[in-house]
Design an enzyme around this catalytic site. Sequence first.
Site, PDB file in Angstrom:
ATOM      1  N   SER A 189       0.771  -1.061  -0.183  1.00 26.34           N
ATOM      2  CA  SER A 189      -0.060   0.114   0.078  1.00 26.34           C
ATOM      3  C   SER A 189       0.862   1.258   0.051  1.00 26.34           C
ATOM      4  O   SER A 189       2.022   1.133  -0.276  1.00 26.34           O
ATOM      5  CB  SER A 189      -1.094  -0.004   1.198  1.00 26.34           C
ATOM      6  OG  SER A 189      -1.791   0.899   1.233  1.00 26.34           O
TER       7      SER A 189
ATOM      8  N   LYS B 125      -0.260   7.285   1.125  1.00 34.50           N
ATOM      9  CA  LYS B 125      -1.560   8.068   0.707  1.00 34.50           C
ATOM     10  C   LYS B 125      -2.854   7.472   0.754  1.00 34.50           C
ATOM     11  O   LYS B 125      -3.824   8.237   0.745  1.00 34.50           O
ATOM     12  CB  LYS B 125      -1.205   8.374  -0.721  1.00 34.50           C
ATOM     13  CG  LYS B 125      -0.126   9.118  -1.193  1.00 34.50           C
ATOM     14  CD  LYS B 125       0.496   9.316  -2.559  1.00 34.50           C
ATOM     15  CE  LYS B 125       1.286   9.796  -3.000  1.00 34.50           C
ATOM     16  NZ  LYS B 125       2.749   9.515  -2.445  1.00 34.50           N
TER      17      LYS B 125
ATOM     18  N   TYR C 242      -6.395   8.219  -6.322  1.00 34.54           N
ATOM     19  CA  TYR C 242      -5.203   6.888  -6.088  1.00 34.54           C
ATOM     20  C   TYR C 242      -5.327   6.499  -4.554  1.00 34.54           C
ATOM     21  O   TYR C 242      -5.323   5.316  -4.317  1.00 34.54           O
ATOM     22  CB  TYR C 242      -4.003   7.623  -6.499  1.00 34.54           C
ATOM     23  CG  TYR C 242      -2.762   6.678  -5.765  1.00 34.54           C
ATOM     24  CD1 TYR C 242      -2.777   5.194  -6.441  1.00 34.54           C
ATOM     25  CD2 TYR C 242      -1.669   7.168  -5.007  1.00 34.54           C
ATOM     26  CE1 TYR C 242      -1.932   4.338  -5.815  1.00 34.54           C
ATOM     27  CE2 TYR C 242      -0.858   6.162  -4.652  1.00 34.54           C
ATOM     28  CZ  TYR C 242      -0.716   4.883  -4.961  1.00 34.54           C
ATOM     29  OH  TYR C 242       0.390   4.074  -4.660  1.00 34.54           O
TER      30      TYR C 242
ATOM     31  N   VAL D 279      12.957   5.848  -2.302  1.00 30.80           N
ATOM     32  CA  VAL D 279      13.834   6.814  -2.854  1.00 30.80           C
ATOM     33  C   VAL D 279      14.562   6.330  -4.419  1.00 30.80           C
ATOM     34  O   VAL D 279      14.860   5.212  -4.204  1.00 30.80           O
ATOM     35  CB  VAL D 279      15.085   7.099  -2.017  1.00 30.80           C
ATOM     36  CG1 VAL D 279      16.067   8.092  -2.682  1.00 30.80           C
ATOM     37  CG2 VAL D 279      14.717   7.585  -0.806  1.00 30.80           C
TER      38      VAL D 279
ATOM     39  N   THR E 152       3.841  21.590  -4.701  1.00 28.97           N
ATOM     40  CA  THR E 152       2.303  22.155  -4.306  1.00 28.97           C
ATOM     41  C   THR E 152       2.274  22.892  -3.163  1.00 28.97           C
ATOM     42  O   THR E 152       1.640  24.103  -3.002  1.00 28.97           O
ATOM     43  CB  THR E 152       1.482  21.145  -4.184  1.00 28.97           C
ATOM     44  OG1 THR E 152       1.737  20.337  -5.271  1.00 28.97           O
ATOM     45  CG2 THR E 152       0.097  21.397  -4.098  1.00 28.97           C
TER      46      THR E 152
END
Length: 188
Positions: free
Chosen positions: A77, A80, A88, A122, A146
Amino acid sequence: PKKKFNSLRFFIGDVREKERLEYATKNIDIIIHAAALKQINTAEYNPWEFIKTNIGGAENVIRASLENKVSKIIALSTDKAANPINLYGATKLVSDKLFIAANNYVGKEKSKFSVVRYGNVVGSRGSVVPYFMKLHEQNSSNFPITDLNMTRFWLSLDEGVNFVLKSFYRMVGGEIFVPKIPSTKIID
């Protein structure tokens, strides 16, 4: 001489095709379910494709595992999926819920279902690190961030693999394993 692996099999298939999964999971002891569509922006533009793959595919893995009496099944998983704010993350949350609930359908069988949830690997495909490195090499003054306060959880590929393998030994069914991994601000 080439070493022969009798315990590993490699198949090409689509997680959306339950029949292929049923065939591929015959006489299998463990499954690591890693198939998913992962691009956040693409999910918002193509929601049905993400639902069919991330949710429907998870259901197919579960059904094939139950039918073939696979012993241990772990789904990969994402961070998020915790309190998701995008499609998503929402599809991965539903997938996680399906895997945990699958333990209710096992009955007298020995199948165990768990989830491993971690952050960004990474340098993996889709990782922001290689993209930011490329921008840096081009002396770009514009990095598409963002929110300057945004944080990311990081681990290496080896750390992710080792955590999944250790989770197979720890699992009793129904866990969502979350490693303690460092978090950094995206601007750092």
